[in-house]
Design a protein around this motif. Structure first.
Motif, PDB file in Angstrom:
ATOM      1  N   ARG A 155      42.310  37.787  35.374  1.00 49.66           N
ATOM      2  CA  ARG A 155      41.052  37.704  36.098  1.00 49.66           C
ATOM      3  C   ARG A 155      41.222  38.109  37.559  1.00 49.66           C
ATOM      4  NH1 ARG A 155      38.081  32.031  35.887  1.00 49.66           N
ATOM      5  NH2 ARG A 155      37.998  32.643  33.684  1.00 49.66           N
TER       6      ARG A 155
ATOM      7  N   ARG B 211      34.583  34.247  42.816  1.00 49.93           N
ATOM      8  CA  ARG B 211      35.057  35.627  42.663  1.00 49.93           C
ATOM      9  C   ARG B 211      33.907  36.575  42.307  1.00 49.93           C
ATOM     10  NH1 ARG B 211      40.380  35.712  43.221  1.00 49.93           N
ATOM     11  NH2 ARG B 211      41.585  33.850  42.639  1.00 49.93           N
ATOM     12  N   TYR B 212      32.998  36.123  41.457  1.00 48.32           N
ATOM     13  CA  TYR B 212      31.830  36.955  41.140  1.00 48.32           C
ATOM     14  C   TYR B 212      30.961  37.182  42.383  1.00 48.32           C
ATOM     15  CZ  TYR B 212      32.524  37.030  36.080  1.00 48.32           C
ATOM     16  OH  TYR B 212      33.017  37.267  34.817  1.00 48.32           O
TER      17      TYR B 212
ATOM     18  N   TYR C  94      39.639  41.481  39.406  1.00 48.41           N
ATOM     19  CA  TYR C  94      38.859  41.346  40.645  1.00 48.41           C
ATOM     20  C   TYR C  94      39.468  42.182  41.762  1.00 48.41           C
ATOM     21  CZ  TYR C  94      37.615  39.180  45.098  1.00 48.41           C
ATOM     22  OH  TYR C  94      37.246  38.972  46.389  1.00 48.41           O
TER      23      TYR C  94
ATOM     24  N   THR D 230      30.810  43.952  35.208  1.00 52.49           N
ATOM     25  CA  THR D 230      30.786  42.572  35.703  1.00 52.49           C
ATOM     26  C   THR D 230      29.704  41.759  35.007  1.00 52.49           C
ATOM     27  OG1 THR D 230      31.596  43.320  37.864  1.00 52.49           O
ATOM     28  CG2 THR D 230      30.539  41.156  37.763  1.00 52.49           C
TER      29      THR D 230
ATOM     30  N   CYS E  48      35.775  30.899  39.433  1.00 49.74           N
ATOM     31  CA  CYS E  48      35.182  32.080  38.805  1.00 49.74           C
ATOM     32  C   CYS E  48      33.884  32.476  39.495  1.00 49.74           C
ATOM     33  CB  CYS E  48      34.944  31.795  37.324  1.00 49.74           C
ATOM     34  SG  CYS E  48      34.079  33.105  36.429  1.00 49.74           S
TER      35      CYS E  48
ATOM     36  N   LYS F 248      38.717  46.027  41.280  1.00 47.14           N
ATOM     37  CA  LYS F 248      37.311  46.352  41.431  1.00 47.14           C
ATOM     38  C   LYS F 248      36.877  46.354  42.901  1.00 47.14           C
ATOM     39  CE  LYS F 248      35.801  44.510  36.954  1.00 47.14           C
ATOM     40  NZ  LYS F 248      35.040  43.430  36.289  1.00 47.14           N
ATOM     41  N   THR F 249      37.441  45.453  43.669  1.00 47.33           N
ATOM     42  CA  THR F 249      37.007  45.308  45.066  1.00 47.33           C
ATOM     43  C   THR F 249      37.911  46.033  46.052  1.00 47.33           C
ATOM     44  OG1 THR F 249      38.279  43.244  45.270  1.00 47.33           O
ATOM     45  CG2 THR F 249      35.962  43.076  44.590  1.00 47.33           C
TER      46      THR F 249
ATOM     47  N   LEU G  24      32.745  39.632  44.688  1.00 51.45           N
ATOM     48  CA  LEU G  24      32.722  40.982  44.124  1.00 51.45           C
ATOM     49  C   LEU G  24      31.377  41.657  44.392  1.00 51.45           C
ATOM     50  CD1 LEU G  24      34.230  42.108  40.782  1.00 51.45           C
ATOM     51  CD2 LEU G  24      31.910  42.790  41.314  1.00 51.45           C
TER      52      LEU G  24
END
Length: 367
Positions: free
Chosen positions: A135, A72-73, A139, A55, A69, A142-143, A76
């Motif tokens: 994207r 989402r970061y 995401y 990330t 964006c 990963k989550t 995460l």
């Protein structure tokens, strides 16, 4: 010991599945050897180290990161970080007391009712991944473990609270039976010393049981207090972000059904889980208040001094030992918390929408 009925066996299987899933996600400890526990903890540590490193690498390479964006970061980091904290805390505690052996059908049906929407939403997303951008897919994968882990953890908490509430209801029924018996007419046989000693012994047993129930709620607060604080913060942030994305999808591309259903599924699941947690914790508090109100009916003017002294002690005990579930004493879980959170969601959603319009106006002006 009577054999379990079909409904009880079904509830036992559902709760066993929940416990095994929590163990697979590192959210509960079982009586395995220390090397196995270290291996599981090391695997989760490597997983999150790889995710955070990837990330950070992508974030440094991304030149233009809009509001979507950034959100989402942030989500995460919040979801994976909260899951990592709970996994670490579970590994350090080494407590196997959270193993739920309840076989009540109501608890089993409630757990199934909370699990089915989660699995349905995940199936809907997995079956339509080709319709999302790269994207969003990155995401999602990963989550996914953290997202499922947090939801399964709060479902286990709800099952624990329901199990203790069942025991509180049983104690309340016994207290009501004693109050009805004492409210009847008093023949001379009920004034004998043997009968008065029997009523005193029943009162002592109910007082001891109330103390045991209070300690069960204390163990729930100790076991789930910190994780509830983290989960509610993460769920609040996720609720706001998904409500924002739902607003964007409905405004820009209302014909795209799958992104709308994805965001709507997350909102429904989180709202259902937080509502169930707050409602059952409110029931715990209400049951404790009802027991406190019933004690006044146990007063017996013609009773012994020891009996009336026990009634007074029991009344004081219910005043000081409340059945309250808290998140590390930061806030109590009840319906007032639920209404406050939904009001705050609307406030932060309006703020995000204002940022969106400001960002688009800035882009249009610079273009």
């Amino acid at each position: 010991m009577f054999p379990l009925s079909r409904k009880q066996a079904f509830a036992r299987v559902v709760l066993r599945f929940l416990h095994l899933t929590l163990y697979a996600l590192g959210l509960t400890s079982r009586r395995h050897s220390r090397p196995v526990q270290w291996l599981q903890f090391g695997c989760w540590l490597c997983w999150y180290t790889a995710i955070w490193a990837l990330t950070v690498h992508r974030a440094t390479r991304t030149e233009d990161c809009d509001l979507d964006c950034v959100l989402r970061y942030v989500l995460l980091v919040c979801e994976t970080g909260s899951h990592a904290i709970i996994v670490t805390n579970t590994f350090l505690q080494q407590d196997d007391s959270d193993s739920l052996e309840c076989s009540d059908p109501v608890v089993g049906v409630t757990v199934v009712g909370l699990l089915v929407p989660i699995l349905g939403a995940q199936y809907l997303v997995c079956s339509n991944l080709d319709k999302f951008s790269e994207r969003v897919i990155s995401y999602y994968w990963k989550t996914l473990p953290s997202f499922l882990g947090l939801q399964f953890h709060i479902i286990a908490f709800i099952a624990q609270v329901m199990y203790v509430n069942l025991r509180v209801r049983l104690a309340r029924r016994q207290l009501q039976a004693l109050a009805r018996e004492l409210a009847c007419s008093w023949p001379q046989s009920k004034l004998q010393a043997m009968y008065l000693d029997h009523q005193t012994a029943r009162l002592v047993d109910l007082k001891r049981r109330y103390n045991e129930l209070y300690h069960l709620y204390s163990r729930i607060n100790e076991r789930y207090g910190g994780s509830l604080l983290i989960i509610f913060i993460v769920f609040f942030a996720g609720f706001v972000c998904n409500a924002y994305w739902l607003f964007i999808d409905l405004r820009t591309t209302p014909s795209r059904l799958y992104p709308i259903l994805q965001n709507l599924g997350f909102i429904v699941n989180v709202a259902l889980q937080m509502s169930a947690a707050c409602w059952h914790c409110q029931q715990s508090y209400n049951l404790g208040r009802e027991i406190g109100c019933l004690i006044s009916k146990l007063v017996k003017p013609l009773g012994s001094r020891r009996y009336n002294h026990l009634v007074s002690e029991f009344s004081l005990q219910t005043l000081h030992q409340r059945f309250v579930v808290t998140a590390k004493d930061f806030f109590s879980l009840n319906l007032h918390l639920l209404s406050s959170m939904f009001a705050a969601v609307v406030t932060y959603l309006v703020i995000l929408i204002q940022f969106m319009f400001a960002e688009r106006s800035a882009n249009a002006y610079s273009g």
